[in-house]
Design a protein around this motif. Structure first.
Motif, PDB file in Angstrom:
ATOM      1  N   ALA A 256       0.938  -1.279  -0.096  1.00 39.35           N
ATOM      2  CA  ALA A 256       0.081   0.072  -0.077  1.00 39.35           C
ATOM      3  C   ALA A 256       0.900   1.224  -0.049  1.00 39.35           C
ATOM      4  CB  ALA A 256      -0.956   0.103   1.148  1.00 39.35           C
TER       5      ALA A 256
ATOM      6  N   LEU B  58       1.920   2.032  -3.450  1.00 38.26           N
ATOM      7  CA  LEU B  58       0.726   2.553  -4.346  1.00 38.26           C
ATOM      8  C   LEU B  58       0.375   3.923  -3.900  1.00 38.26           C
ATOM      9  CD1 LEU B  58      -1.281  -0.909  -4.367  1.00 38.26           C
ATOM     10  CD2 LEU B  58       0.086  -0.063  -6.266  1.00 38.26           C
TER      11      LEU B  58
ATOM     12  N   SER C 142      -8.642   5.319  -7.943  1.00 40.95           N
ATOM     13  CA  SER C 142      -8.368   3.957  -7.611  1.00 40.95           C
ATOM     14  C   SER C 142      -8.034   2.919  -8.861  1.00 40.95           C
ATOM     15  CB  SER C 142      -9.509   3.421  -6.767  1.00 40.95           C
ATOM     16  OG  SER C 142     -10.811   3.703  -7.515  1.00 40.95           O
TER      17      SER C 142
ATOM     18  N   ARG D 109      -7.452  -2.543  -5.082  1.00 40.34           N
ATOM     19  CA  ARG D 109      -7.148  -2.600  -3.698  1.00 40.34           C
ATOM     20  C   ARG D 109      -8.106  -2.767  -2.910  1.00 40.34           C
ATOM     21  NH1 ARG D 109      -3.425   2.804  -3.016  1.00 40.34           N
ATOM     22  NH2 ARG D 109      -2.978   1.857  -1.068  1.00 40.34           N
TER      23      ARG D 109
ATOM     24  N   TRP E  64      -5.939  -6.779  -1.556  1.00 38.52           N
ATOM     25  CA  TRP E  64      -5.389  -6.658  -3.059  1.00 38.52           C
ATOM     26  C   TRP E  64      -5.730  -7.702  -3.956  1.00 38.52           C
ATOM     27  CZ3 TRP E  64      -2.252  -9.985  -5.712  1.00 38.52           C
ATOM     28  CH2 TRP E  64      -1.622 -10.701  -4.921  1.00 38.52           C
TER      29      TRP E  64
END
Length: 276
Positions: free
Chosen positions: A175, A178, A209, A253, A268
């Protein structure tokens, strides 16, 4: 041109041959970077290439598609140049970009990244092995746009960036990685189970997203400290054994995988459906 410079030019030509697209800047970066400055004192342990496994004190032999041992006892090497050339072409560092290089070793590919982003760009190289980080910091002094942090690059916060280039195996897209990607930014990392090979995965943050994802090639890498969990490793092992990773098209995600899921882990999943 000296024999060593000629060897470096031929090496750069060979590395970009067949990649496709505009590889002129990548070729120049490889041709301009002296690999011998990043791999310690000779004799160098060479693995692969036309001469197999041997030690050499001839710097011209570094300009083959070979692994060079940095610390043989710890299983640490300089990486296969052709693999890195393909990955660098895929994540496409551009002039002015900010790049996070995670698992920088002694800085050879960090230097190539620094040349690709230019004097207006920035490369932040993360290396958890403190001795390698110290060597990288010294090796990268000619590139003021590059800096080294002697940490693993998996703990938040990370600076906002355009490219994250990971050179150690993770069981999942973190995370924190990302979250650091600007719109249009690229993450490339080795997605690897606990046993056997994995793949190099290229993730592009489209907006919000939405993330495109695709497999580059099958690879094996040393583990990335702090980027592995047992549930994701087990899911990956089953996925690689039962279906083709070439079908992956997007990353999500959340914990709501649908029937297009190629593999799913905590928070994920990878889908065979294009991002929408």
């Amino acid at each position: 041109m000296s024999p060593l410079e000629l060897a470096r030019q031929r090496y750069a030509d060979q590395l970009v041959h067949g990649i496709g697209g505009d590889t002129r800047r990548l070729r120049v970066a490889f041709a301009a970077t002296a690999r011998e400055d990043f791999v310690g004192a000779p004799p160098w342990p060479l693995m692969g290439g036309e001469f197999g496994h041997h030690a050499s004190d001839d710097p011209r032999e570094l300009y083959q598609d070979v692994l060079v041992g940095l610390d043989v006892a710890r299983g640490i090497n300089n990486g296969q140049p052709s693999l890195h050339a393909r990955c660098l072409a895929a994540c496409d560092p551009r002039p002015g970009d900010t790049v996070l290089h995670i698992g920088a070793g002694t800085g050879y590919y960090s230097a190539i990244l620094a040349q690709l982003v230019g004097s207006q760009g920035r490369v932040i190289a993360y290396e958890i092995e403190t001795d390698l980080a110290a060597r990288a910091a010294a090796n990268l002094l000619p590139w003021p746009q590059a800096s080294v942090r002697a940490v693993s690059g998996v703990a938040p916060p990370l600076p906002a960036c355009d490219v994250i280039y990971v050179n150690a195996g993770a069981t999942h897209p973190l995370a924190v990685w990302l979250d650091a990607l600007r719109d249009g930014a690229r993450l490339i990392f080795p997605l690897t189970p606990d046993e056997g090979s994995g793949c190099m995965l290229l993730v592009t943050h489209l907006a919000g997203s939405r993330y495109a994802a695709r497999s580059m090639m099958r690879v094996a890498f040393v583990a990335c400290a702090g980027a592995r969990d047992a549930a994701s490793a087990a899911a990956l092992r089953r996925a690689f054994a039962s279906r083709s990773v070439d079908a992956v098209r997007s990353l999500h995600r959340d914990d709501r995988p649908d029937d297009t899921a190629w593999c799913a882990g905590p928070g994920w999943w990878l889908s065979t459906r294009p991002p929408h």
